[in-house]
Structures are given as structure tokens and as C-alpha cells.
Design a protein around this motif. Structure first.
Motif, short mmCIF file in Angstrom:
data_model
loop_
_atom_site.label_atom_id
_atom_site.label_comp_id
_atom_site.label_asym_id
_atom_site.label_seq_id
_atom_site.Cartn_x
_atom_site.Cartn_y
_atom_site.Cartn_z
N LEU A 172 0.81 -1.22 0.00
CA LEU A 172 0.00 0.00 0.00
C LEU A 172 0.84 1.27 0.00
CD1 LEU A 172 -2.66 -1.32 2.48
CD2 LEU A 172 -3.09 -0.67 0.11
N LYS A 173 2.12 1.11 -0.27
CA LYS A 173 3.02 2.26 -0.25
C LYS A 173 2.52 3.34 -1.22
CE LYS A 173 7.90 3.35 -0.13
NZ LYS A 173 7.50 4.68 0.28
N ASP A 174 2.35 4.55 -0.67
CA ASP A 174 1.93 5.74 -1.44
C ASP A 174 0.52 5.65 -2.02
OD1 ASP A 174 4.38 6.88 -0.87
OD2 ASP A 174 5.31 5.98 -2.65
N LYS A 175 -0.27 4.69 -1.57
CA LYS A 175 -1.67 4.64 -2.02
C LYS A 175 -2.50 5.58 -1.15
CE LYS A 175 -1.59 1.09 -4.97
NZ LYS A 175 -1.67 1.33 -6.41
N LYS A 176 -3.51 6.20 -1.79
CA LYS A 176 -4.49 6.97 -1.02
C LYS A 176 -5.56 5.99 -0.56
CE LYS A 176 -3.87 11.21 -3.57
NZ LYS A 176 -3.92 11.44 -5.00
N VAL A 177 -5.96 6.08 0.69
CA VAL A 177 -6.95 5.14 1.21
C VAL A 177 -8.01 5.88 2.04
CG1 VAL A 177 -5.31 3.21 1.31
CG2 VAL A 177 -5.63 4.64 3.33
N PHE A 178 -9.14 5.22 2.25
CA PHE A 178 -10.10 5.67 3.26
C PHE A 178 -10.76 4.45 3.87
CE2 PHE A 178 -14.17 5.07 1.06
CZ PHE A 178 -13.79 5.05 -0.28
N VAL A 179 -11.34 4.64 5.06
CA VAL A 179 -11.92 3.51 5.79
C VAL A 179 -13.36 3.86 6.17
CG1 VAL A 179 -11.76 2.14 7.92
CG2 VAL A 179 -9.67 2.76 6.68
N PHE A 180 -14.24 2.89 6.05
CA PHE A 180 -15.63 3.12 6.48
C PHE A 180 -16.19 1.87 7.14
CE2 PHE A 180 -17.92 0.84 3.02
CZ PHE A 180 -16.89 0.68 2.11
N SER A 181 -17.17 2.11 8.01
CA SER A 181 -17.80 0.98 8.69
C SER A 181 -19.25 1.30 9.00
CB SER A 181 -17.05 0.63 9.98
OG SER A 181 -17.10 1.71 10.88
N THR A 182 -20.04 0.25 9.18
CA THR A 182 -21.37 0.41 9.77
C THR A 182 -21.39 -0.45 11.03
OG1 THR A 182 -22.46 -1.46 8.65
CG2 THR A 182 -22.43 0.65 7.48
N SER A 183 -22.10 0.06 12.03
CA SER A 183 -22.15 -0.66 13.31
C SER A 183 -23.40 -0.22 14.07
CB SER A 183 -20.91 -0.34 14.14
OG SER A 183 -20.87 1.04 14.43
N GLY A 184 -23.66 -0.90 15.15
CA GLY A 184 -24.80 -0.53 15.98
C GLY A 184 -24.68 0.90 16.48
N VAL A 185 -23.48 1.26 16.89
CA VAL A 185 -23.29 2.61 17.45
C VAL A 185 -22.98 3.65 16.38
CG1 VAL A 185 -22.65 1.98 19.81
CG2 VAL A 185 -20.90 2.00 18.04
N GLY A 186 -22.36 3.22 15.29
CA GLY A 186 -22.08 4.14 14.19
C GLY A 186 -20.91 5.07 14.41
N PHE A 187 -19.96 4.67 15.27
CA PHE A 187 -18.80 5.52 15.56
C PHE A 187 -17.60 5.21 14.67
CE2 PHE A 187 -20.16 5.55 20.31
CZ PHE A 187 -21.15 6.47 20.02
N THR A 188 -16.84 6.26 14.29
CA THR A 188 -15.62 6.04 13.50
C THR A 188 -14.51 5.40 14.35
OG1 THR A 188 -14.95 8.30 13.97
CG2 THR A 188 -15.97 7.90 11.83
N TYR A 189 -14.74 5.36 15.65
CA TYR A 189 -13.77 4.74 16.57
C TYR A 189 -13.29 3.37 16.07
CZ TYR A 189 -12.37 2.04 20.66
OH TYR A 189 -11.70 1.22 21.52
N TYR A 190 -14.21 2.58 15.55
CA TYR A 190 -13.85 1.22 15.11
C TYR A 190 -12.93 1.20 13.88
CZ TYR A 190 -17.47 -0.59 18.21
OH TYR A 190 -18.22 -0.92 19.30
N ASN A 191 -12.81 2.33 13.19
CA ASN A 191 -11.95 2.39 12.00
C ASN A 191 -10.49 2.60 12.36
OD1 ASN A 191 -14.45 2.38 10.85
ND2 ASN A 191 -14.36 4.43 10.00
N LYS A 192 -10.27 3.02 13.61
CA LYS A 192 -8.92 3.50 13.97
C LYS A 192 -7.82 2.46 13.82
CE LYS A 192 -9.88 7.41 16.88
NZ LYS A 192 -9.87 7.98 18.23
N LYS A 193 -8.12 1.25 14.25
CA LYS A 193 -7.09 0.19 14.20
C LYS A 193 -6.64 -0.06 12.76
CE LYS A 193 -7.02 -4.76 15.01
NZ LYS A 193 -7.87 -5.84 15.57
#
Ligand SMILES: Cc1cc2nc3c(=O)[nH]c(=O)nc-3n(C[C@H](O)[C@H](O)[C@H](O)COP(=O)(O)O)c2cc1C
Length: 153
Positions: free
Chosen positions: A71-92
Motif C-alpha cells: 500500500l506504499k503511497d496509495k491513497k486510502v479511506f476507511v468506512f464501517s457500519t455498526s450498531g453505534v455508528g462511531f468512527t472509533y472502530y476504524n482507527k485500528k
């Protein structure tokens, strides 16, 4: 910019609905990890990673694929759906992607409906499920569209 969205969504297809909103807006290719063989990411400039949250974390299948990727020099983004809907779960996952040389352009989360008794007898899940009912909804889709516009700006 050539874009790819890789996601795992196997419970109610909540995450897949968001993945499709992104894909439509930026004309991205979509890979559902449920049915994928080989994944080639070389040709893509932007890669989105998405998952439902299952027991406090994103799907192990997603981490496994990420581990194998250059993934060197790739642009990325992270998304999730959850019961609570917090971006907290994307952090790891964001931490892992960054450690592999990727540049993170954003993190998105929204609620995803669930039926608590299908996987837990904890009261807290039953309570949470009332708030997650009907999600993702049109508001979540509008938020997702705004988010992806910013990512590709
Ligand atoms: C086995 C299981 C465990 C779950 N654990 C959590 C959790 O720890 N926290 C949470 O907020 N939601 C939890 N949920 C709710 C899901 O994250 C939510 O329904 C999500 O939108 C599912 O995504 P999918 O339909 O794309 O698979 C869980 C759902 C299932 C089926």
C-alpha cells in the motif's frame, strides 16, 4: 483517479449499501470479500476499505487481505457500519494502513441495523438496536456522498 472499494458485509448488507453509494459517486470498482479470489490493487490510486463491526472490531477477513497488500503511497479511506455508528472502530485499520505507507484521506461511519437476539443476549445490544433501526437511511447516504466528495477533492 482510478478507485477501488474493498468491503466485507455479510450480516444485513448494511456496509455494502454505503460502499455502493461511494462507488456510484466516484465511479469506483467494488470488491466484496465474501466472494473474491484474487485482488489486484496496482492500477488503483484510491482504495476504500469497509466492513461491518462484529464483536467490537472490523472483519478479520479485511485485515487479512490488507496484510498481504503493498500500500506504499496509495491513497486510502476507511468506512464501517455498526450498531453505534462511531468512527472509533476504524482507527485500528487506519493505523495499519498508515504503517504500510498509505495516506489516509478519511474515515466514515454510520449506524447499521441489527437484531440483537440474533447474536447477543446482552441488554445493551437490545437498547442499541432501537437507535440503529432503519439505518443506513437516506440521511446516511447523503452524509456518505458528502464524505466521498471530500475524499476525492
Ligand atoms: C455477530 C455480530 C456482532 C456485532 N457486534 C457489534 C458491536 O460490537 N458493536 C456494534 O456497534 N455493533 C455490532 N453489531 C452490529 C453490526 O455492526 C451492524 O449490524 C452492521 O451494520 C453489520 O454490517 P453488515 O450488514 O454490512 O454486515 C454486530 C452484529 C453482529 C451480527
Amino acid at each position: 483517479m482510478k478507485s477501488l472499494i474493498i468491503y466485507f458485509s455479510n450480516y444485513k448488507n448494511n456496509t455494502e449499501k454505503i460502499a455502493k453509494v461511494f462507488a456510484e459517486k466516484i465511479n469506483a470498482d467494488l470488491i466484496n470479500l465474501k466472494g473474491s479470489g484474487e485482488i489486484k490493487i496496482e492500477d488503483y490510486d484510491l482504495i476504500g476499505f469497509g466492513s461491518g463491526v462484529y464483536k467490537e472490531d472490523l472483519a478479520p477477513q479485511l485485515y487479512k487481505w490488507v496484510e498481504k497488500m503493498n500500500l506504499k503511497d496509495k491513497k486510502v479511506f476507511v468506512f464501517s457500519t455498526s450498531g453505534v455508528g462511531f468512527t472509533y472502530y476504524n482507527k485500528k485499520l487506519i493505523r495499519i494502513l498508515k504503517s504500510k505507507g498509505a495516506s489516509c484521506k478519511g474515515s466514515f461511519a454510520c449506524k447499521g441495523s441489527f437484531v440483537s437476539r440474533e447474536f447477543s443476549d446482552k441488554k445493551i445490544f437490545e437498547f442499541m438496536s432501537k437507535f440503529a433501526e432503519g439505518h443506513p437511511n437516506y440521511r446516511d447516504y447523503r452524509k456518505a456522498e458528502k464524505f466521498i466528495d471530500k475524499v476525492v477533492q
